[in-house]
Design an enzyme around this catalytic site. Structure first.
Site, PDB file in Angstrom:
ATOM      1  N   LEU A  57       4.973  -3.971  -2.001  1.00  0.00           N
ATOM      2  CA  LEU A  57       4.680  -2.578  -1.675  1.00  0.00           C
ATOM      3  C   LEU A  57       3.168  -2.424  -1.764  1.00  0.00           C
ATOM      4  O   LEU A  57       2.511  -3.103  -2.564  1.00  0.00           O
ATOM      5  CB  LEU A  57       5.350  -1.615  -2.659  1.00  0.00           C
ATOM      6  CG  LEU A  57       6.863  -1.420  -2.574  1.00  0.00           C
ATOM      7  CD1 LEU A  57       7.326  -0.470  -3.682  1.00  0.00           C
ATOM      8  CD2 LEU A  57       7.281  -0.879  -1.211  1.00  0.00           C
ATOM      9  N   ASP A  58       2.613  -1.529  -0.953  1.00  0.00           N
ATOM     10  CA  ASP A  58       1.192  -1.237  -1.066  1.00  0.00           C
ATOM     11  C   ASP A  58       0.880  -0.795  -2.495  1.00  0.00           C
ATOM     12  O   ASP A  58       1.733  -0.218  -3.188  1.00  0.00           O
ATOM     13  CB  ASP A  58       0.786  -0.109  -0.112  1.00  0.00           C
ATOM     14  CG  ASP A  58       0.994  -0.473   1.348  1.00  0.00           C
ATOM     15  OD1 ASP A  58       1.105  -1.679   1.643  1.00  0.00           O
ATOM     16  OD2 ASP A  58       1.042   0.457   2.171  1.00  0.00           O
ATOM     17  N   ARG A  59      -0.339  -1.019  -2.900  1.00  0.00           N
ATOM     18  CA  ARG A  59      -0.741  -0.665  -4.262  1.00  0.00           C
ATOM     19  C   ARG A  59      -0.478   0.804  -4.577  1.00  0.00           C
ATOM     20  O   ARG A  59       0.007   1.141  -5.661  1.00  0.00           O
ATOM     21  CB  ARG A  59      -2.235  -0.990  -4.459  1.00  0.00           C
ATOM     22  CG  ARG A  59      -2.746  -0.742  -5.858  1.00  0.00           C
ATOM     23  CD  ARG A  59      -4.150  -1.262  -6.033  1.00  0.00           C
ATOM     24  NE  ARG A  59      -4.579  -1.175  -7.408  1.00  0.00           N
ATOM     25  CZ  ARG A  59      -5.676  -1.757  -7.886  1.00  0.00           C
ATOM     26  NH1 ARG A  59      -6.441  -2.470  -7.086  1.00  0.00           N
ATOM     27  NH2 ARG A  59      -6.007  -1.624  -9.159  1.00  0.00           N
TER      28      ARG A  59
END
EC number: 5.4.99.-
Length: 327
Positions: free
Chosen positions: A141-143
């Site tokens: 997942l994106d940060r």
């Protein structure tokens, strides 16, 4: 020289795959040469690159290890301050967690610690010096994106989860708050995206590599100049939802890369949104070991629920079904 005794979980993998993991600094050509010259042996005998390891096999690596002979290497320093990560589901093979926004999944450029990898191995009390498979996140997942993410606790679970995600057999649902009101209650964005990790040399030689990408959305609610969407994806391109929504003129609120920056300043000041409003709320897939359906859901984070309230959106996350593995 060191040895590795193959456990039940390690069994079934090729000897060259094991060697690449344990000797990460050695190129693949070097691994093949070591096998060919009998510097890597199985049960004291010469082996082949494609040999499938069996439980109980003893693999010998006749290489020079760093550090004084006979003196163990110092342990890697642990990250002492790790954020709280809620556990959504756990069994012997997998761990499902609710990743907080702002937490990176893996170490990378400019990320020194406090990742989900650090947290998972600390929680599972993993010895960082062990040479067997170490628990790791099975997808990304994106940060700044919060929500459901799976950690494989065993190698066989990781192998199967990698297949499931690569085949697109995992069904993901995301929540996104976007700028503006959508012109229709649901829709599909079928728009190829440039390969995110294409090298400059590749672009110069072959041009930009465009990859198929499909995102479906439906409007859950609308508020003061914003819409709350549920998004599902058929493809898993980097930043796909964010790039697609920005492309149709409805960027994700708080998105610092693809978003509308004046709008982001407004929602930060007026509604207290200090990160992008994107949340992986539900993941449904086949359990990597049992084959039974596995459903995991993550509640909407408090900071995002407060933003919805400030935006005049009275909406709560429904409970689609019971969470966990289905017999």
């Amino acid at each position: 020289m060191f040895e590795q005794t193959i456990s039940e979980d390690e069994a079934g993998q090729r000897i060259d795959k094991l060697a690449r993991r344990l000797l990460a600094e050695v190129p693949l050509s070097g691994i093949f040469k070591m096998i060919r010259t009998k510097r890597i042996r199985v049960n004291g005998k010469r082996t082949q690159n494609d040999y499938l390891l069996q439980a109980g096999d003893v693999v010998e690596f006749r290489v020079v290890q760093p550090g004084p002979s006979g003196v163990p290497l110092p342990p890697k320093p642990r990250v002492h301050k790790l954020p709280e990560v809620p556990i959504l589901y756990e069994d012997d093979s997998v761990l499902a967690v609710d990743k907080p926004g702002g937490m990176a999944v893996h170490p990378g450029s400019g990320i020194k610690g406090g990742t989900l990898v650090d947290w998972a191995r600390h929680y599972l009390q993993v010895d960082e010096e062990q040479k067997e498979f170490k628990p790791s996140p099975a997808h990304r997942l994106d940060r700044e994106t919060s929500g459901v993410i799976l950690v494989a606790k065993k190698r066989k679970a990781m192998v199967r989860l990698t297949e499931i995600f690569t085949e697109g057999a995992a069904h993901k649902r995301y929540l996104a708050l976007v700028k503006g009101r959508m012109p229709r209650p649901k829709g599909t964005i079928d728009l190829p995206l440039a390969e995110h990790q294409q090298t400059a040399r590749s672009r110069a030689e072959r041009g930009v590599n465009m990859q198929p990408a499909v995102t479906h959305f439906r409007v859950l609610a609308s508020g003061a100049g914003v819409s709350l969407l549920e998004c599902t994806i058929e493809t898993g391109r980097t930043h796909q939802i964010r790039r697609h929504l920005a492309a149709i003129g409805h960027p994700v609120a708080g998105d610092s890369r693809y978003g509308d920056f004046p709008f982001n300043r407004e929602v930060a000041k007026g509604w207290g949104l200090d990160r992008q409003f994107l949340h992986a709320r539900r993941l449904e897939l086949e359990h990597p070991v049992t084959g039974n359906p596995l459903v995991v859901q993550a509640p909407l984070p408090r900071e995002l629920a407060q933003v919805l309230h400030a935006a005049g959106i009275a909406w709560t996350l429904p409970k689609d079904s019971d969470q966990g593995e289905k017999a």
